[in-house]
Design an enzyme around this catalytic site. Structure first.
Site, PDB file in Angstrom:
ATOM      1  N   ASP A   1      45.414  26.534  37.151  1.00  0.00           N
ATOM      2  CA  ASP A   1      46.535  27.316  36.602  1.00  0.00           C
ATOM      3  C   ASP A   1      46.743  26.982  35.125  1.00  0.00           C
ATOM      4  O   ASP A   1      46.965  27.868  34.292  1.00  0.00           O
ATOM      5  CB  ASP A   1      47.816  27.109  37.422  1.00  0.00           C
ATOM      6  CG  ASP A   1      48.081  25.660  37.770  1.00  0.00           C
ATOM      7  OD1 ASP A   1      47.161  24.825  37.636  1.00  0.00           O
ATOM      8  OD2 ASP A   1      49.215  25.331  38.174  1.00  0.00           O
TER       9      ASP A   1
ATOM     10  N   LYS B   1      41.875  22.429  41.703  1.00  0.00           N
ATOM     11  CA  LYS B   1      43.278  22.275  42.081  1.00  0.00           C
ATOM     12  C   LYS B   1      43.371  21.010  42.948  1.00  0.00           C
ATOM     13  O   LYS B   1      43.774  21.053  44.118  1.00  0.00           O
ATOM     14  CB  LYS B   1      43.766  23.512  42.855  1.00  0.00           C
ATOM     15  CG  LYS B   1      44.017  24.728  41.995  1.00  0.00           C
ATOM     16  CD  LYS B   1      45.253  24.627  41.116  1.00  0.00           C
ATOM     17  CE  LYS B   1      46.525  24.807  41.912  1.00  0.00           C
ATOM     18  NZ  LYS B   1      47.724  24.646  41.047  1.00  0.00           N
TER      19      LYS B   1
ATOM     20  N   ASP C   1      35.503  33.071  39.188  1.00  0.00           N
ATOM     21  CA  ASP C   1      35.560  34.534  39.215  1.00  0.00           C
ATOM     22  C   ASP C   1      36.697  35.012  38.307  1.00  0.00           C
ATOM     23  O   ASP C   1      36.520  35.875  37.443  1.00  0.00           O
ATOM     24  CB  ASP C   1      35.818  34.963  40.680  1.00  0.00           C
ATOM     25  CG  ASP C   1      35.629  36.452  40.889  1.00  0.00           C
ATOM     26  OD1 ASP C   1      35.284  37.142  39.919  1.00  0.00           O
ATOM     27  OD2 ASP C   1      35.844  36.919  42.022  1.00  0.00           O
TER      28      ASP C   1
ATOM     29  N   ASP D   1      36.493  36.256  33.974  1.00  0.00           N
ATOM     30  CA  ASP D   1      36.957  37.576  33.527  1.00  0.00           C
ATOM     31  C   ASP D   1      38.040  37.440  32.458  1.00  0.00           C
ATOM     32  O   ASP D   1      38.097  38.215  31.510  1.00  0.00           O
ATOM     33  CB  ASP D   1      37.502  38.389  34.713  1.00  0.00           C
ATOM     34  CG  ASP D   1      36.406  39.242  35.349  1.00  0.00           C
ATOM     35  OD1 ASP D   1      35.218  38.984  35.062  1.00  0.00           O
ATOM     36  OD2 ASP D   1      36.731  40.155  36.125  1.00  0.00           O
TER      37      ASP D   1
ATOM     38  N   TYR E   1      34.577  32.317  49.288  1.00  0.00           N
ATOM     39  CA  TYR E   1      33.977  33.628  49.558  1.00  0.00           C
ATOM     40  C   TYR E   1      32.960  33.574  50.702  1.00  0.00           C
ATOM     41  O   TYR E   1      32.568  34.599  51.249  1.00  0.00           O
ATOM     42  CB  TYR E   1      33.302  34.210  48.309  1.00  0.00           C
ATOM     43  CG  TYR E   1      34.272  34.537  47.184  1.00  0.00           C
ATOM     44  CD1 TYR E   1      35.637  34.655  47.423  1.00  0.00           C
ATOM     45  CD2 TYR E   1      33.826  34.731  45.894  1.00  0.00           C
ATOM     46  CE1 TYR E   1      36.526  34.948  46.402  1.00  0.00           C
ATOM     47  CE2 TYR E   1      34.705  35.031  44.861  1.00  0.00           C
ATOM     48  CZ  TYR E   1      36.062  35.129  45.124  1.00  0.00           C
ATOM     49  OH  TYR E   1      36.934  35.423  44.109  1.00  0.00           O
TER      50      TYR E   1
END
Ligand code: NAD
Length: 370
Positions: free
Chosen positions: A227, A194, A251, A255, A143
Site C-alpha cells: 500500500d 504485506k 499486476d 500498471d 491467481y
C-alpha cells in the site's frame, strides 16, 4: 547459448503485425550494419492461429518457441474472436506460451524519456529522468493458488475463495532475477509485500532477506508494504531502481508505474524463465499494449513499445547491451526531433505514420552508427 541466435517472431493480431514489421526492419538493420545476424522464424499466435489452425497456439509453434533463444510477440486478440469459449480464445495462446515456457519473472520497465515528459499525468519535475523496473512474480500466488472457487453456503449465501500461496523456491528464483538485474542497473532492490498482515508476505520478506545476505550483499535491499509502494510511486517514483513483488501486487503496481510514463504505445515487457543446464533462459518479449483493433491496419500505431521490447531482448537474452542502447538512443533522438505517432502527438510536433516512424528510427540508427 548455441552459436546462432534463434529468434521466433509471433506478430499476432490487430496492430501486432504492423508493429512487428518495424521491429523486423531493425533486426535486418542489425545484420546489415552491425554484423549481428539472427536465425529468424515467424509463426502464428492468437486469432491469426485460430483462423489458420483452429487453435490459438499449435504444438508446432510452441515447440519452435521452446527451441528459440527468445520469442518476440506483437499482440493477440480482437472482437472477431471474442465469442469463442475461453480456452480457445486468442489470449489462451499467450497464456499457454507463458505457462509452458515457465516464464515466472515478468519485467516491466517504466522509463520517462525527456521528449515525452509532458505526456505523464504527473508533474514533469516528479517524473523527469524516471527509470524504474518492476519484477513481478508471474506463475504463482493468488491467481493460481488452491483452493479456489465459489462455494454455495446455503441460505442464499455464496463464498468466493482464492488462496495466496508461495514456496521458498518460487520466492527465491524471482528475487534472484531482481538482484541480478539490479547489479546491471543502480544496484538497488525494493521488495514489496504485506508482511504486516499476510504469512505469505512474511515468508516473502524472510526469503528475500536470506537470499540477499547469502548472495547479493553488494546490492542495496529495502522492504516496503504494497500500500505504501502504491503511494510512493506517485509521490516520489524516482526513489526506486528495481521493485520485486508477487503476482497480485505486481499486476497492480506495474500498471500504476506504466501510467507514470503516460503512454501505452511506448511500454515494453519481458517474461523470463529459469536458466537451464545449457545456460539458456526461455524468454518472451512483448509490448504491454494489446492488439488495438480500433486502429489496426491503418499504419498509425506506435511501433516504439515493440522496438523497446527488441532492445530488452538484445540486453537480456543476447548480451548485446550496446545494440540495445543504440535502439533506445535512436528512438530518443527521433522523438526529440519532433516526430510523433498519433497516440503521443503534442502541439507543435509532426504527426507521422507507423512506417515513417520506423523510417526515421532506422535513419537515426544509421547516423548513430556512422
Ligand atoms: P489495447 O492496448 O489494445 O488498446 C487500448 C487503447 O490504446 C486503444 O485505444 C488503442 O488504440 C491504444 N493503443 C494501444 N497500443 C497502441 C499503440 N502501439 N499505438 C497507438 N495506440 C495504441 O487494449 P484493449 O483495447 O483493452 O484490448 C484490445 C484487444 O487486445 C483485446 O482483444 C484484448 O484482449 C487484447 N489485449 C492483448 C494483450 C496482449 O496481447 N498482451 C494485452 C492487452 C489486451
Amino acid at each position: 547459448m548455441s552459436a546462432s541466435k534463434k529468434l521466433l517472431i509471433l506478430p499476432g493480431d490487430g496492430i501486432g503485425p504492423e508493429v512487428m514489421r518495424q521491429v523486423r526492419r531493425v533486426i535486418d538493420w542489425l545484420g546489415r550494419r552491425r554484423g549481428i545476424t539472427f536465425e529468424v522464424k515467424e509463426g502464428l499466435v492468437g486469432g491469426a492461429a485460430i483462423d489458420a489452425h483452429g487453435v490459438p497456439l499449435t504444438d508446432a509453434t510452441l515447440n519452435e518457441a521452446k527451441a528459440a533463444d527468445a520469442v518476440l510477440l506483437g499482440a493477440v486478440g480482437g472482437p472477431r474472436w471474442e465469442k469463442i469459449e475461453f480456452e480457445r480464445r486468442p489470449e489462451a495462446g499467450l497464456l499457454r506460451l507463458r505457462k509452458d515456457l515457465e516464464l515466472f519473472a515478468n519485467l516491466r520497465p517504466a522509463l520517462v524519456l525527456e521528449a515525452l515528459v509532458d505526456a505523464s499525468p504527473l508533474k514533469a519535475d516528479t517524473v523527469r529522468g524516471l527509470d524504474l523496473l518492476i519484477v513481478r512474480e508471474l506463475t504463482g500466488g493468488i491467481y493460481f493458488g488452491e483452493p479456489r472457487g465459489i462455494k454455495d453456503l446455503g441460505n442464499g449465501i455464496r463464498q468466493g475463495i482464492n488462496t495466496q500461496v508461495y514456496t521458498t523456491t518460487e520466492i527465491q528464483r524471482v528475487a534472484k532475477v531482481a538482484f541480478e538485474l539490479a547489479r546491471k542497473r543502480n544496484s538497488r532492490v525494493c521488495s514489496v509485500d504485506k508482511a504486516n498482515v499476510m504469512e505469505s508476505g512474511l515468508l516473502w520478506r524472510e526469503e528475500v532477506t536470506r537470499l540477499h545476505q547469502e548472495e547479493f550483499v553488494d546490492v542495496e535491499l529495502s522492504h516496503m508494504y504494497a500500500d505504501n509502494c502504491a503511494m510512493q510511486l506517485i509521490r516520489n517514483p524516482r526513489q526506486f531502481d528495481v521493485i520485486v513483488t508477487d503476482n497480485l501486487f505486481g499486476d497492480i503496481l506495474s500498471d500504476e508505474a506504466a501510467m507514470l510514463t503516460g503512454s501505452l504505445g511506448m511500454l515494453p515487457s519481458a517474461s523470463l524463465g529459469a536458466i537451464d543446464a545449457d545456460g539458456r533462459r526461455p524468454a518472451l518479449y512483448e509490448p504491454v499494449h494489446g492488439s488495438a483493433p480500433d486502429i489496426a491496419g491503418r499504419d498509425i500505431a506506435n511501433p516504439i513499445a515493440g522496438l523497446f521490447s527488441l532492445a530488452m531482448c538484445l540486453r537480456h537474452s543476447f548480451e548485446l547491451p550496446d545494440e540495445a542502447t543504440l535502439i533506445e538512443k535512436a528512438v530518443s533522438q527521433v522523438l526529440k526531433g519532433g516526430m510523433r505517432t498519433t497516440d503521443i502527438m503534442a502541439p507543435g510536433m509532426a504527426r507521422c505514420s507507423t512506417t515513417v516512424m520506423g523510417d526515421s528510427i532506422t535513419r537515426a540508427l544509421d547516423k548513430l552508427n556512422a
